[in-house]
Write a protein that holds these residues in place. Structure first.
Motif, short mmCIF file in Angstrom:
data_model
loop_
_atom_site.label_atom_id
_atom_site.label_comp_id
_atom_site.label_asym_id
_atom_site.label_seq_id
_atom_site.Cartn_x
_atom_site.Cartn_y
_atom_site.Cartn_z
N ALA A 266 -3.62 -27.27 13.47
CA ALA A 266 -2.72 -26.21 13.91
C ALA A 266 -1.36 -26.78 14.32
O ALA A 266 -0.32 -26.16 14.07
CB ALA A 266 -3.34 -25.45 15.09
N THR A 267 -1.36 -27.95 14.95
CA THR A 267 -0.10 -28.56 15.37
C THR A 267 0.74 -28.97 14.16
O THR A 267 1.95 -28.71 14.11
CB THR A 267 -0.38 -29.79 16.25
N ALA A 268 0.11 -29.60 13.18
CA ALA A 268 0.84 -30.02 11.99
C ALA A 268 1.42 -28.83 11.24
O ALA A 268 2.56 -28.86 10.77
CB ALA A 268 -0.08 -30.83 11.07
N VAL A 269 0.64 -27.74 11.15
CA VAL A 269 1.11 -26.55 10.45
C VAL A 269 2.27 -25.90 11.21
O VAL A 269 3.28 -25.50 10.62
CB VAL A 269 -0.04 -25.55 10.26
N SER A 270 2.11 -25.78 12.54
CA SER A 270 3.11 -25.06 13.34
C SER A 270 4.43 -25.81 13.41
O SER A 270 5.50 -25.24 13.15
CB SER A 270 2.56 -24.82 14.74
N THR A 271 4.39 -27.08 13.78
CA THR A 271 5.64 -27.84 13.91
C THR A 271 6.20 -28.22 12.54
O THR A 271 7.40 -28.34 12.39
CB THR A 271 5.41 -29.11 14.74
N VAL A 298 -2.26 -35.32 13.91
CA VAL A 298 -3.49 -35.98 14.32
C VAL A 298 -3.34 -36.58 15.71
O VAL A 298 -4.25 -36.50 16.55
CB VAL A 298 -3.88 -37.07 13.30
N GLY A 299 -2.17 -37.17 15.97
CA GLY A 299 -1.94 -37.74 17.30
C GLY A 299 -1.89 -36.69 18.39
O GLY A 299 -2.16 -36.99 19.56
N ALA A 300 -1.60 -35.45 18.00
CA ALA A 300 -1.47 -34.39 19.00
C ALA A 300 -2.79 -34.08 19.68
O ALA A 300 -2.80 -33.56 20.80
CB ALA A 300 -0.92 -33.12 18.34
N ILE A 301 -3.92 -34.39 19.01
CA ILE A 301 -5.20 -34.07 19.65
C ILE A 301 -5.48 -34.97 20.86
O ILE A 301 -6.41 -34.72 21.62
CB ILE A 301 -6.36 -34.18 18.65
N LEU A 302 -4.67 -36.03 21.03
CA LEU A 302 -4.81 -36.90 22.19
C LEU A 302 -3.91 -36.48 23.34
O LEU A 302 -3.89 -37.13 24.38
CB LEU A 302 -4.51 -38.35 21.80
N SER A 303 -3.15 -35.39 23.15
CA SER A 303 -2.22 -34.96 24.18
C SER A 303 -2.99 -34.29 25.32
O SER A 303 -3.75 -33.36 25.09
CB SER A 303 -1.21 -33.96 23.60
#
Length: 312
Positions: A266-271, A298-303
């Motif tokens: 979702a993060t990759a699609v949105s940004t 992928v890195g966003a899941i560690l946020s």
């Protein structure tokens, strides 16, 4: 002194940004796909709060029956004269209809000799499929491979065919080889794929229909509400004076959105919808920009604080 990044024109951006296999639907096909996709989204949300009484696999059957036909309407076939770029061809409509029937076959309460009879009867035949069950499962296998070819290219379907061939012809390998086995017939292969929890309705589809679709919807809400743009604007303001501002903006906005999204997809699609043009205008090649956005997602899941759905 490093060379200046190449200048990318608006026309080149339009070509490179286009999702080449997909069609831009309009008219009745566009409205139909939109309505069906909306219904599928509502079904996914409903399943979260009111799970279907028949169980999760029953829901996956319905989910696949709704989603898979849309591939044939939305993606080009690249089959020469049978292919159309501006809308589905007659063949695409036929394949979509066959896909719908084949996918719904396990749950249709219609007895056809020793086959059919509804979902419970279909499960009772596990390991002892009727001839019609095998035909339907074989058709679904072919349709899934064709849908995969349309959306991702030929590599993944070829890999799948290699492993299917290994399952069928494994008994012909020298028995002193560690990878040799007794071999599986068509009925066994179809049974494992079509009437078990490890095939078409296994973990990958379960994750897609239960988690990824929800976070993708959430990302769409963030996008259309302007929340995703806020994270991008914040990142731009932080790195405005940097020579690598575009790349840092993509990574930072992915990290910030990941704090509330929890999903790399979702993060990759949105940004990506916002930062992709920024990266392209800054001179990044499509491969570099795509890799950067994928890595940022992928890195966003560690946020923190969500730490991603994978952690749970």
């Amino acid at each position: 002194m490093s060379a200046a990044p190449p200048v990318v024109t608006a026309a080149e951006l339009g070509v490179d940004d286009e999702e080449r296999p997909a069609r831009v639907l309009s008219g009745f096909p566009g409205r139909l796909v939109g309505v069906v996709a909306l219904g599928l989204a509502l079904l996914s949300v409903w399943q979260v709060f009111r799970p279907l009484a028949q169980g999760s696999q029953y829901y996956l059957v319905i989910f696949l029956a709704v989603a898979l036909p849309l591939v044939y309407l939305s993606y080009r076939s690249w089959w020469g004269p049978l292919d159309r770029a501006d809308g589905p061809s007659v063949l695409d409509w036929v394949l979509a209809g066959i896909t719908l029937v084949v996918c719904l076959y396990p749950v249709l309460p219609i007895g056809i000799g020793d086959a059919g009879g509804g979902y419970d009867a279909f499960l009772d035949r596990q390991g002892m499929l009727a001839p019609l069950d095998v035909v339907m499962g074989g058709l679904l296998l072919v349709l899934v491979l064709e849908a995969c070819r349309r959306t991702t290219g030929v590599i993944l379907p070829v890999v799948c065919l290699v492993f299917l061939g290994y399952g069928y012809y494994g008994g012909l390998l020298p028995q002193d080889w560690s990878i040799a086995h007794a071999g599986l017939d068509i009925d066994q292969i179809v049974d494992a794929l079509y009437n078990s929890g490890s095939g078409f309705y296994g973990t990958p589809l379960d994750v897609a229909a239960s988690y990824i679709v929800l976070f993708t919807l959430y990302g769409a809400v963030l996008e259309f509400s302007g929340a995703a743009r806020f994270f991008v604007d914040l990142s731009v303001s932080l790195f405005r004076r940097s020579k690598s501002a575009a790349g840092r903006t993509a990574v930072a906005s992915g990290f910030l959105l990941g704090t509330v999204s929890g999903s790399g997809t979702a993060t990759a699609v949105s940004t990506g919808a916002v930062t992709w043009p920024i990266l392209r205008k800054a001179g990044y090649r499509p491969e570099q920009a795509g890799g950067m956005l994928a890595a940022a997602g992928v890195g966003a899941i560690l946020s923190p604080p969500t730490l991603g759905v994978a952690a749970f």
